[in-house]
Write an enzyme that holds these catalytic residues in place. Structure first.
Site, PDB file in Angstrom:
ATOM      1  CG  ASP A  36      38.552  41.523  26.203  1.00  0.00           C
ATOM      2  OD1 ASP A  36      38.167  42.108  27.230  1.00  0.00           O
ATOM      3  OD2 ASP A  36      39.378  42.012  25.411  1.00  0.00           O
ATOM      4  CG  LEU A  37      30.631  40.188  25.746  1.00  0.00           C
ATOM      5  CD1 LEU A  37      30.857  40.136  24.241  1.00  0.00           C
ATOM      6  CD2 LEU A  37      29.604  39.158  26.167  1.00  0.00           C
TER       7      LEU A  37
END
Length: 368
Positions: free
Chosen positions: A137-138
């Protein structure tokens, strides 16, 4: 979980003796974050993170596994309790997350500063990958800003946070089908099949490319012209990539394109990205803030009629004509073309080109 915490050597604290819980900063099902305050001994700003058993199983172990890295959020200790919560004490980022910071402070970062921030993120991600962990979930919202310094680049400080969608490469998550897919940020191989084997260092590399685009676009949501994630998914599966942001150097744009390669095996590793960012040249920037003089009208027309842009209906205009228009060369937000009766003044040209990067100021894409 308490036994696991002690195995990692975390310090144990108590509410009312060591730590006081203040205002709630964030809350979702199973996870609440409060501002915290030390009651004795220490004065550094902190947060209190409360997680129920489900969130603990999904997220807590990752914070412990990558603790004590300079560019990853630090977990300073835990609070023992009798209500089956896992309660972490973590450091507090006074500037908030990168997405919010860029939105509230547009044009604060120069390209060299951005390059330093991206280098710190890549360094952290290289460490995470070495632990055989995929963050999953960058994005700018999951990068915390601790220090901003335009005079000393190395004095800037950011740290990665939020391992809510993380997973170990060697172990499929227990509730994998319950995990949300961040469609606008994730790699196309995940959108295509969403198998555990699709999650890798290289899928995080793809997301880093999107993060770089997002940061350089002043925290604009990727594919912001498209409302529905399902449509964005189809666009990405059809290899429709984000367009070059501005300001952006050739070096950063080439790095983004490498991160977005369709074949994950061809994408660079975080170690290679780290090396590239350490030596990247941002002097070839198209940053209009530095490249356009206050005494110079831009003469480089970025777009051509009937090649990049097609004019449609006349909408009106008092001091010039305003036309409804559409893109030919790219998929973007709806646009208009303004035909001026007279050549813009030096000051007017500067305003159009220098002050179009704020989310609440109309965006001028360029001259035709």
């Amino acid at each position: 979980m308490i036994a696991t915490l002690s195995n990692y050597g975390l310090q144990k604290y108590q509410f009312g003796k060591d730590v006081r819980k203040m205002r709630q900063m964030y809350g979702m099902s199973g996870k609440i974050i409060y501002e915290g305050r030390w009651m004795q001994g220490r004065t550094d700003p902190i947060i209190v993170v409360e997680m129920n058993e489900v969130i603990t199983e999904r997220e807590a172990a990752f914070y412990l596994e990558v603790n004590n890295h300079l560019h990853i959020i630090s977990t300073l200790g835990y609070i023992e309790n009798s209500v089956k919560l896992t309660i972490f004490i973590q450091e507090y980022a006074p500037q908030g997350d990168l997405a919010g910071y860029l939105m509230d402070n547009p044009n604060t970062f120069t390209l060299p500063s951005f390059a330093e921030v991206f280098l710190q993120i890549a360094d952290a991600m290289s460490y995470i990958a070495s632990k055989r962990i995929v963050h999953g979930d960058l994005g700018c919202r999951n990068v915390l800003v601790f220090r901003v310094d335009e005079t000393q680049l190395k004095n800037n400080l950011v740290r990665i946070t939020d391992f809510g969608l993380a997973r170990f490469i060697d172990k499929k998550p227990a509730r994998a089908n319950e995990l949300v897919i961040p469609v606008r940020y994730c790699a196309p191989e995940i959108l295509r099949t969403n198998r555990h084997s699709d999650y890798s260092e290289k899928s995080d590399v793809y997301s880093l490319g999107v993060l770089i685009w997002e940061a350089l676009s002043n925290s604009e949501i990727p594919y912001s012209a498209v409302d529905k994630d399902d449509v964005v998914k189809e666009m990405k599966l059809n290899n429709e990539k984000l367009t070059r942001p501005h300001p952006c150097s050739d070096g950063l744009w080439n790095l983004m394109k490498k991160c977005w390669h369709t074949n994950p095996d061809v994408r660079p590793s975080f170690a290679l990205i780290n090396e590239e960012l350490s030596h990247i040249d941002v002097s070839d920037s198209r940053d209009v803030r530095s490249s356009i003089s206050l005494h110079e009208i831009p003469t480089n027309y970025k777009y051509e009629l009937d090649e990049d842009i097609r004019i449609q209906n006349l909408l009106g205009g008092q001091f010039g004509k305003i036309y409804e228009a559409e893109w030919i060369s790219r998929k973007e937000r709806p646009i208009v073309v303004i035909q001026m009766d007279t050549e813009p003044s030096e000051y007017e040209a500067m305003v159009y080109t220098n002050f179009d990067l704020h989310r609440n100021i109309v965006d001028t894409f360029g001259f035709v």
